[in-house]
Design a protein around this motif. Structure first.
Motif, PDB file in Angstrom:
ATOM      1  N   LEU A 131       0.833  -1.204   0.000  1.00  6.42           N
ATOM      2  CA  LEU A 131       0.000   0.000   0.000  1.00  6.42           C
ATOM      3  C   LEU A 131       0.864   1.248   0.000  1.00  6.42           C
ATOM      4  CD1 LEU A 131      -2.666  -1.088   2.618  1.00  6.42           C
ATOM      5  CD2 LEU A 131      -2.894  -1.090   0.133  1.00  6.42           C
ATOM      6  N   PRO A 132       0.452   2.316  -0.599  1.00  8.43           N
ATOM      7  CA  PRO A 132      -0.804   2.532  -1.299  1.00  8.43           C
ATOM      8  C   PRO A 132      -0.735   2.220  -2.796  1.00  8.43           C
ATOM      9  CG  PRO A 132       0.313   4.613  -1.103  1.00  8.43           C
ATOM     10  CD  PRO A 132       1.204   3.578  -0.447  1.00  8.43           C
ATOM     11  N   ALA A 133       0.398   1.782  -3.276  1.00  8.09           N
ATOM     12  CA  ALA A 133       0.568   1.593  -4.713  1.00  8.09           C
ATOM     13  C   ALA A 133      -0.230   0.433  -5.277  1.00  8.09           C
ATOM     14  CB  ALA A 133       2.048   1.389  -5.043  1.00  8.09           C
ATOM     15  N   GLU A 134      -0.427  -0.600  -4.465  1.00  2.93           N
ATOM     16  CA  GLU A 134      -1.072  -1.803  -4.983  1.00  2.93           C
ATOM     17  C   GLU A 134      -1.944  -2.451  -3.908  1.00  2.93           C
ATOM     18  OE1 GLU A 134       0.332  -6.175  -6.689  1.00  2.93           O
ATOM     19  OE2 GLU A 134       1.794  -4.550  -6.584  1.00  2.93           O
ATOM     20  N   GLU A 135      -3.076  -2.978  -4.339  1.00  6.68           N
ATOM     21  CA  GLU A 135      -3.942  -3.743  -3.436  1.00  6.68           C
ATOM     22  C   GLU A 135      -3.822  -5.217  -3.820  1.00  6.68           C
ATOM     23  OE1 GLU A 135      -8.647  -4.545  -2.662  1.00  6.68           O
ATOM     24  OE2 GLU A 135      -8.046  -2.463  -3.023  1.00  6.68           O
ATOM     25  N   ARG A 136      -3.227  -5.989  -2.920  1.00  9.41           N
ATOM     26  CA  ARG A 136      -3.081  -7.427  -3.150  1.00  9.41           C
ATOM     27  C   ARG A 136      -3.483  -8.170  -1.877  1.00  9.41           C
ATOM     28  NH1 ARG A 136       2.633  -9.501  -4.707  1.00  9.41           N
ATOM     29  NH2 ARG A 136       2.235  -8.085  -6.420  1.00  9.41           N
ATOM     30  N   TRP A 137      -4.268  -9.213  -2.069  1.00  7.09           N
ATOM     31  CA  TRP A 137      -4.739 -10.032  -0.950  1.00  7.09           C
ATOM     32  C   TRP A 137      -3.954 -11.333  -0.906  1.00  7.09           C
ATOM     33  CZ3 TRP A 137      -8.277  -8.449   2.641  1.00  7.09           C
ATOM     34  CH2 TRP A 137      -8.915  -7.231   2.359  1.00  7.09           C
ATOM     35  N   ILE A 138      -3.551 -11.715   0.285  1.00  3.68           N
ATOM     36  CA  ILE A 138      -2.816 -12.956   0.508  1.00  3.68           C
ATOM     37  C   ILE A 138      -3.814 -13.997   0.988  1.00  3.68           C
ATOM     38  CG2 ILE A 138      -0.986 -14.077   1.830  1.00  3.68           C
ATOM     39  CD1 ILE A 138       0.079 -11.158   2.348  1.00  3.68           C
ATOM     40  N   ARG A 139      -3.916 -15.087   0.265  1.00  3.28           N
ATOM     41  CA  ARG A 139      -4.825 -16.170   0.641  1.00  3.28           C
ATOM     42  C   ARG A 139      -4.073 -17.122   1.577  1.00  3.28           C
ATOM     43  NH1 ARG A 139      -9.662 -18.404  -1.144  1.00  3.28           N
ATOM     44  NH2 ARG A 139      -9.751 -20.677  -1.040  1.00  3.28           N
ATOM     45  N   CYS A 140      -4.540 -17.223   2.807  1.00  8.04           N
ATOM     46  CA  CYS A 140      -3.888 -18.047   3.822  1.00  8.04           C
ATOM     47  C   CYS A 140      -4.711 -19.313   4.056  1.00  8.04           C
ATOM     48  CB  CYS A 140      -3.754 -17.278   5.131  1.00  8.04           C
ATOM     49  SG  CYS A 140      -2.774 -15.763   4.990  1.00  8.04           S
TER      50      CYS A 140
END
Length: 161
Positions: free
Chosen positions: A16-25
């Motif tokens: 953040l704030p450049a990229e929104e990425r979600w980590i799937r755990c």
């Protein structure tokens, strides 16, 4: 963070704030790695990620003692992490009870944030200004945030410029 289809998804705050990425755990190891590399920040968020990490660990077939040991090693001085482990220990290896407790902890945190925001906002007078240098908004917790929630509530009440 969000719980979806039996897994925990964590917003990678390092991008953040450049990229929104979600980590799937899908395992407690995934959660541990996210905490260690600071993808999860803010004491309340670390505690809640730990609680949900217990759940995904159980769902992946891990032993509760192994889950606790691994998650405890991520941030040895994190009080919220320890608090979450103590509470999760009470459910042991019962996955549905663990999920219910993690969700309860998230609700409690959101309610606590609301109480903090209300109490803190009352301390401001119209025209006041404030500055914070910490991760104290919704990314740091399960609700409105700690200091960030106070500032938002004070602004909404017309007390903060």
């Amino acid at each position: 963070m969000r719980w979806r289809e039996g897994t925990l998804e964590l917003l990678d705050q390092t991008l953040l704030p450049a990229e929104e990425r979600w980590i799937r755990c899908e395992t407690h190891e995934d959660v541990a790695e996210a905490i260690e590399r600071l993808a999860v920040r803010g004491a309340p968020s670390i505690g809640l990620a730990t609680a949900y990490g217990w759940v995904v660990g159980l769902n992946a077939g891990a032993d509760p003692a192994a889950i606790e040991k691994r998650l405890a090693a991520t941030r040895p001085t994190a009080v919220n992490l320890r608090f979450a482990l103590e509470r999760m220990r009470s459910v042991g290896s019962e996955s549905s009870a663990a999920l219910a407790l993690a969700e309860e902890m998230a609700r409690e945190r959101a309610e606590e944030d609301g109480r903090i925001a209300e109490a803190g906002a009352a301390l401001f007078k119209p025209g006041d200004r404030a500055l914070t240098h910490c991760n104290a908004g919704p990314l740091a917790t399960a609700g409105a945030g700690t200091a960030g929630g106070v500032l938002a509530a004070a602004h909404a009440a017309g007390r903060l410029e």
